[in-house]
Design an enzyme around this catalytic site. Structure first.
Site, PDB file in Angstrom:
ATOM      1  N   VAL A 175      -5.390   0.759  -4.759  1.00 40.31           N
ATOM      2  CA  VAL A 175      -4.392  -0.299  -4.542  1.00 40.31           C
ATOM      3  C   VAL A 175      -3.624   0.030  -3.261  1.00 40.31           C
ATOM      4  CG1 VAL A 175      -2.523  -1.613  -5.674  1.00 40.31           C
ATOM      5  CG2 VAL A 175      -4.226  -0.527  -7.059  1.00 40.31           C
ATOM      6  N   GLU A 220      -9.761  -7.772   5.711  1.00 38.80           N
ATOM      7  CA  GLU A 220      -9.343  -8.734   4.680  1.00 38.80           C
ATOM      8  C   GLU A 220      -9.205 -10.132   5.280  1.00 38.80           C
ATOM      9  OE1 GLU A 220      -5.845  -7.215   2.697  1.00 38.80           O
ATOM     10  OE2 GLU A 220      -6.982  -5.623   1.738  1.00 38.80           O
ATOM     11  N   ASP A 270      -0.542  15.354  -2.612  1.00 38.10           N
ATOM     12  CA  ASP A 270       0.280  14.758  -1.544  1.00 38.10           C
ATOM     13  C   ASP A 270       0.860  15.920  -0.752  1.00 38.10           C
ATOM     14  OD1 ASP A 270       2.374  13.684   0.014  1.00 38.10           O
ATOM     15  OD2 ASP A 270       2.689  12.050  -1.412  1.00 38.10           O
ATOM     16  N   ASP A 315      -8.468  -3.238  -4.865  1.00 35.26           N
ATOM     17  CA  ASP A 315      -7.572  -4.356  -4.581  1.00 35.26           C
ATOM     18  C   ASP A 315      -7.479  -4.607  -3.081  1.00 35.26           C
ATOM     19  OD1 ASP A 315      -5.519  -6.320  -5.226  1.00 35.26           O
ATOM     20  OD2 ASP A 315      -4.049  -4.901  -4.399  1.00 35.26           O
ATOM     21  N   ARG A 323      -4.919   1.100   0.617  1.00 36.84           N
ATOM     22  CA  ARG A 323      -5.490   0.399   1.760  1.00 36.84           C
ATOM     23  C   ARG A 323      -6.993   0.643   1.769  1.00 36.84           C
ATOM     24  NH1 ARG A 323      -1.854  -2.249   1.697  1.00 36.84           N
ATOM     25  NH2 ARG A 323      -0.313  -2.771   3.265  1.00 36.84           N
ATOM     26  N   HIS A 344      -6.264  -8.279  -2.950  1.00 37.61           N
ATOM     27  CA  HIS A 344      -4.992  -7.705  -2.481  1.00 37.61           C
ATOM     28  C   HIS A 344      -3.804  -8.335  -3.236  1.00 37.61           C
ATOM     29  CE1 HIS A 344      -2.939  -5.695   1.232  1.00 37.61           C
ATOM     30  NE2 HIS A 344      -2.177  -5.588   0.167  1.00 37.61           N
ATOM     31  N   LEU A 345      -3.822  -8.100  -4.547  1.00 41.37           N
ATOM     32  CA  LEU A 345      -2.810  -8.721  -5.412  1.00 41.37           C
ATOM     33  C   LEU A 345      -1.694  -7.765  -5.835  1.00 41.37           C
ATOM     34  CD1 LEU A 345      -4.953 -10.865  -7.906  1.00 41.37           C
ATOM     35  CD2 LEU A 345      -3.647 -11.629  -5.921  1.00 41.37           C
ATOM     36  N   ALA A 399       1.038  -6.613  -4.688  1.00 41.41           N
ATOM     37  CA  ALA A 399       2.454  -6.997  -4.554  1.00 41.41           C
ATOM     38  C   ALA A 399       2.698  -8.422  -5.027  1.00 41.41           C
ATOM     39  CB  ALA A 399       2.871  -6.864  -3.094  1.00 41.41           C
ATOM     40  N   LYS A 411       6.346   6.401  -3.648  1.00 42.79           N
ATOM     41  CA  LYS A 411       7.037   5.493  -4.570  1.00 42.79           C
ATOM     42  C   LYS A 411       6.069   4.900  -5.595  1.00 42.79           C
ATOM     43  CE  LYS A 411       8.770   2.940  -1.256  1.00 42.79           C
ATOM     44  NZ  LYS A 411       8.301   3.667  -0.062  1.00 42.79           N
ATOM     45  N   VAL A 412       4.966   4.315  -5.106  1.00 38.28           N
ATOM     46  CA  VAL A 412       4.022   3.698  -6.034  1.00 38.28           C
ATOM     47  C   VAL A 412       3.348   4.773  -6.875  1.00 38.28           C
ATOM     48  CG1 VAL A 412       1.982   2.231  -6.273  1.00 38.28           C
ATOM     49  CG2 VAL A 412       3.629   1.750  -4.445  1.00 38.28           C
TER      50      VAL A 412
HETATM   51  N1  NAI Z   1      -2.028  -3.441  -2.848  1.00 41.95           N
HETATM   52  C1  NAI Z   1      -0.822  -3.834  -2.564  1.00 41.95           C
HETATM   53  O1  NAI Z   1      -0.513  -5.011  -2.610  1.00 41.95           O
HETATM   54  C2  NAI Z   1       0.200  -2.833  -2.175  1.00 41.95           C
HETATM   55  C3  NAI Z   1      -0.162  -1.707  -1.507  1.00 41.95           C
HETATM   56  N2  NAI Z   1       0.766  -0.790  -1.141  1.00 41.95           N
HETATM   57  C4  NAI Z   1       0.303   0.388  -0.448  1.00 41.95           C
HETATM   58  O2  NAI Z   1       0.474   1.497  -1.289  1.00 41.95           O
HETATM   59  C5  NAI Z   1       0.654   2.669  -0.513  1.00 41.95           C
HETATM   60  C6  NAI Z   1       1.827   3.466  -1.021  1.00 41.95           C
HETATM   61  O3  NAI Z   1       3.027   2.731  -0.919  1.00 41.95           O
HETATM   62  P1  NAI Z   1       4.418   3.449  -1.254  1.00 41.95           P
HETATM   63  O4  NAI Z   1       4.236   4.304  -2.448  1.00 41.95           O
HETATM   64  O5  NAI Z   1       5.445   2.404  -1.275  1.00 41.95           O
HETATM   65  O6  NAI Z   1       4.592   4.362   0.026  1.00 41.95           O
HETATM   66  P2  NAI Z   1       5.321   5.767   0.097  1.00 41.95           P
HETATM   67  O7  NAI Z   1       5.552   5.989   1.539  1.00 41.95           O
HETATM   68  O8  NAI Z   1       6.476   5.801  -0.826  1.00 41.95           O
HETATM   69  O9  NAI Z   1       4.243   6.804  -0.422  1.00 41.95           O
HETATM   70  C7  NAI Z   1       3.129   7.195   0.304  1.00 41.95           C
HETATM   71  C8  NAI Z   1       2.866   8.652  -0.005  1.00 41.95           C
HETATM   72  O10 NAI Z   1       1.650   9.030   0.609  1.00 41.95           O
HETATM   73  C9  NAI Z   1       1.793  10.361   1.018  1.00 41.95           C
HETATM   74  N3  NAI Z   1       0.799  10.733   1.999  1.00 41.95           N
HETATM   75  C10 NAI Z   1       0.860  10.605   3.350  1.00 41.95           C
HETATM   76  N4  NAI Z   1      -0.261  11.122   3.886  1.00 41.95           N
HETATM   77  C11 NAI Z   1      -1.017  11.574   2.860  1.00 41.95           C
HETATM   78  C12 NAI Z   1      -2.279  12.212   2.796  1.00 41.95           C
HETATM   79  N5  NAI Z   1      -2.970  12.504   3.894  1.00 41.95           N
HETATM   80  N6  NAI Z   1      -2.754  12.522   1.587  1.00 41.95           N
HETATM   81  C13 NAI Z   1      -2.054  12.237   0.466  1.00 41.95           C
HETATM   82  N7  NAI Z   1      -0.854  11.650   0.475  1.00 41.95           N
HETATM   83  C14 NAI Z   1      -0.349  11.329   1.664  1.00 41.95           C
HETATM   84  C15 NAI Z   1       3.211  10.427   1.538  1.00 41.95           C
HETATM   85  O11 NAI Z   1       3.681  11.751   1.566  1.00 41.95           O
HETATM   86  C16 NAI Z   1       3.944   9.576   0.537  1.00 41.95           C
HETATM   87  O12 NAI Z   1       4.486  10.370  -0.487  1.00 41.95           O
HETATM   88  C17 NAI Z   1       0.777   2.173   0.945  1.00 41.95           C
HETATM   89  O13 NAI Z   1      -0.476   2.268   1.557  1.00 41.95           O
HETATM   90  C18 NAI Z   1       1.125   0.726   0.782  1.00 41.95           C
HETATM   91  O14 NAI Z   1       0.769  -0.009   1.898  1.00 41.95           O
HETATM   92  C19 NAI Z   1       2.087  -0.927  -1.468  1.00 41.95           C
HETATM   93  C20 NAI Z   1       2.512  -2.039  -2.126  1.00 41.95           C
HETATM   94  C21 NAI Z   1       1.598  -3.103  -2.508  1.00 41.95           C
HETATM   95  O1  HPV Z   2       3.388  -3.938   0.721  1.00 38.11           O
HETATM   96  C1  HPV Z   2       2.215  -3.615   0.959  1.00 38.11           C
HETATM   97  O2  HPV Z   2       1.888  -2.601   1.546  1.00 38.11           O
HETATM   98  C2  HPV Z   2       1.152  -4.500   0.524  1.00 38.11           C
HETATM   99  O3  HPV Z   2       0.019  -4.135   0.642  1.00 38.11           O
HETATM  100  C3  HPV Z   2       1.477  -5.841   0.050  1.00 38.11           C
HETATM  101  O4  HPV Z   2       0.795  -6.718   0.898  1.00 38.11           O
HETATM  102  P1  HPV Z   2       1.113  -8.281   0.877  1.00 38.11           P
HETATM  103  O5  HPV Z   2       2.542  -8.432   1.278  1.00 38.11           O
HETATM  104  O6  HPV Z   2       0.881  -8.745  -0.507  1.00 38.11           O
HETATM  105  O7  HPV Z   2       0.189  -8.886   1.868  1.00 38.11           O
END
Ligand code: NAI
Ligand code: HPV
Length: 582
Positions: free
Chosen positions: A270, A301, A211, A296, A272, A321-322, A324, A191-192
């Protein structure tokens, strides 16, 4: 439901309460509403990290909301023992000890965000605790933060700002690089990653993605070329990381990966912190392989600042970690998670369940009538088992969809129906499969394509056992066999062993096997009347005239042992069973 044979009249648990809750609810939906109106006690929802106001308001309507931030693990252990639900963001570690400390009270953990790497999912599943997240509401925020860091990194915005604040005017020092025509490698095209891709294309970048699970079609539609991990490493000018932290992605950016990158690559994380080996990145920065990085997220953390290999470097920019953290995203995740938690407390399956069969809202809607049927058939089958037990469960779905039918939810409900009668564990959709596996039960499923317009024409459950407490329930293959369907929204039992029946799964039912001869129906009715037991319906099915027949009688009250003896004494009656309190 409980079945009593002539010779075995043992007490048992109740069954067939339709509609069955998918997760053991705190209260029913009606009770939740009456609780909201000030009647019965409300469930308690512990909110362990700051949650948006809109979600809090939704929760407060149906629950006592206890907001307790920055708790020590010990404080959290004490609180979860008093809570039905726990809501967290990324800072709270929901460990096995948390589930142990909850002593079975915690029914749902809600993650107000995407990543659930801070929740011990295996422990949650073992303890039958549902984990739900808010998978969509912060996608755009995370993507925008990724793009913000991409631009900041390429033009040295952070460093130049710090320099000016220090009273300097260093135009030559902070010459940047352009993004247009540069290759952006999106690592994790979910998604992201997808949202980052769209925005990066708008910036004129050449976008590729790695991916292993992404669809070619989705990539093509977005003008993104899917490449292998190695090719991505070789061609990327910029890397934007968007995969989840799993055992498979942990430290996937290590010395070997950096060694394959073009000299001068830039990396933005952004996702993990744990997907990068920090020391390896520090070495790659020292060697000039990586020109700069924007982070980020961090393995720990908040990170230990003292001696951190990356944070103090001039070519590394950091945010706490900003991703979201926008007003909009936080309001969004608060309502998304509140809805899922409230659903779970009401016994419904959320479409954002992380450790239960993930069923889309659309599939959930169409399967809803069959959920009670599945659980009911599981209960019916297991109540017929003698004390010899069973080891195989065969489920057969007859459906016009054939193999396209999504059976995960129904299968879990059949298992739940079976296991709830034979274990003291809290069985629900979350842990049904695991508990069955732990008991050594073999489960097989078959789907038969049929005609018709209903999602499911019929469902059958067969238990591999030699003996049943009601021998007519054993089919020709020696298995206890029950089959059912749904009519006008009500689950029906339609077959027991080789006999057709027509039995709404409601109330108590007396099953009686007899020789097909005149007078039996009247005499059994008399025996019930003698005990003042009212009959609500009755069906009779026979193999052929003057041979064997089964009679199913709906009864308003449970018969006593003496009544059953009276029925058994009716001439021609072979065996009797009672499904108590459907
Ligand atoms: N920094 C922040 O505040 C935020 C961080 N995140 C993080 O962003 C990441 C992605 O979130 P979404 O896009 O919502 O999740 P998502 O589940 O929609 O996308 C993750 C993608 O990673 C792929 N994937 C799985 N294993 C893989 C590998 N070994 N190599 C390459 N790709 C692989 C999956 O097939 C999937 O398409 C997550 O780690 C989430 O925790 C999400 C929101 C906010
Ligand atoms: O949704 C995620 O995966 C995030 O990393 C967002 O983390 P937070 O809710 O801002 O602590």
């Amino acid at each position: 439901m409980h079945l009593q044979s002539k010779t075995q009249l043992c007490a048992g648990p109740k069954a067939f309460r339709a509609p069955a809750p998918l997760i053991r609810p705190f209260r029913t939906a009606r009770n939740m509403a009456s609780a909201a109106a000030g009647g019965a006690a409300k469930p308690t929802v512990l909110v362990a990290e700051k949650l948006g106001g809109a979600g809090l308001e939704m929760l407060e309507k149906v629950a006592n909301v206890d907001c307790a931030y920055s708790m020590t693990p010990e404080e959290l252990y004490a609180k979860v023992a008093q809570s039905d639900a726990l809501i967290v963001r990324s800072a709270t570690k929901v460990t096995r000890q948390v589930f142990e400390a909850a002593k079975g009270r915690l029914k749902v953990v809600g993650r107000a965000g995407v990543g659930v790497d801070n929740v011990d999912l295996a422990a949650a599943t073992e303890y039958g605790c549902l984990v739900v997240n808010a998978p969509t509401a912060n996608t755009v925020a995370a993507a925008e933060h990724g793009i913000a860091l991409l631009c900041t990194l390429s033009r040295n915005v952070s460093q130049a700002d710090a320099s000016m604040k220090a009273g300097k005017w260093e135009r030559n020092k902070y010459v940047g690089v352009s993004l247009v025509d540069k290759t952006l490698a999106i690592m994790g095209f979910g998604k992201v990653g997808g949202e980052v891709a769209r925005r990066a294309r708008g910036l004129g970048m050449i976008v590729t993605a790695y991916d292993p699970y992404a669809s070619e079609e989705k990539a093509r539609a977005q003008g993104v070329r899917l490449v292998s991990f190695d090719e991505a490493l070789q061609i990327g000018d910029f890397f934007s990381l968007h995969m989840p932290l799993t055992p498979g992605t942990k430290k996937m950016f290590n010395d070997a990966a950096f060694a394959k990158m073009k000299k001068g690559a830039r990396i933005i994380n952004v996702a993990r912190g744990g997907v990068i080996d920090d020391d390896a990145l520090a070495r790659a920065l020292d060697a000039g392989i990586v020109a700069s990085a924007a982070l980020d997220v961090f393995e720990e953390e908040p990170p230990a600042f003292e001696g951190h290999p990356l944070i103090g470097r001039p070519n590394v920019i950091c945010t706490p970690h900003l991703g979201a953290s926008t007003t909009e995203a936080q309001e969004g995740v608060s309502t998304e998670v509140a809805e899922a938690v409230i659903d779970a407390l009401q016994g419904k399956l959320s479409s954002t369940a992380v450790n239960a069969p993930l069923v889309s809202a659309e599939v959930l809607r169409e399967l809803a009538p069959y959920v009670a049927l599945s659980e009911g058939l599981g209960k019916a089958a297991v109540t017929l088992v003698s004390d010899q037990g069973f080891s195989d469960i065969s489920i057969c779905y007859s459906s016009p969809r054939g193999d396209d039918l999504d059976t995960r939810l129904l299968r879990a409900m059949v298992i739940k129906g079976i296991l709830e009668q034979i274990t003291t564990s809290n069985v629900n959709l979350v842990n049904a499969d695991l508990l069955a596996k732990n008991r050594g039960l073999r489960i097989s499923e078959v789907t038969i394509r049929t005609d018709g317009s209903d999602v499911l024409s019929s469902l059958s459950v067969a238990l591999g056992t030699g003996k049943a407490v009601f021998s007519a329930a054993v089919d020709k293959t020696g298995r206890i066999y029950v089959e059912g369907g749904v009519k006008n929204g009500t689950p029906y039992l339609t077959k027991v062993g080789g006999f057709d029946v027509e039995l709404a799964m409601q109330g108590s039912v007396l099953l009686c096997r007899q020789r097909d001869q005149p007078g039996i129906v009247g005499n059994v009715g008399m025996a019930l009347a003698k005990s003042n037991i009212n009959i609500s319906f009755m069906t009779v099915c026979r193999t052929s005239r003057n041979e064997e027949a089964i009679m199913a009688i709906g009864i308003d009250d449970e018969p006593t042992g003496q009544t059953l003896i009276d029925i058994k004494d009716v001439k021609g009656v072979v065996e009797v069973a009672v499904f108590k309190d459907y």
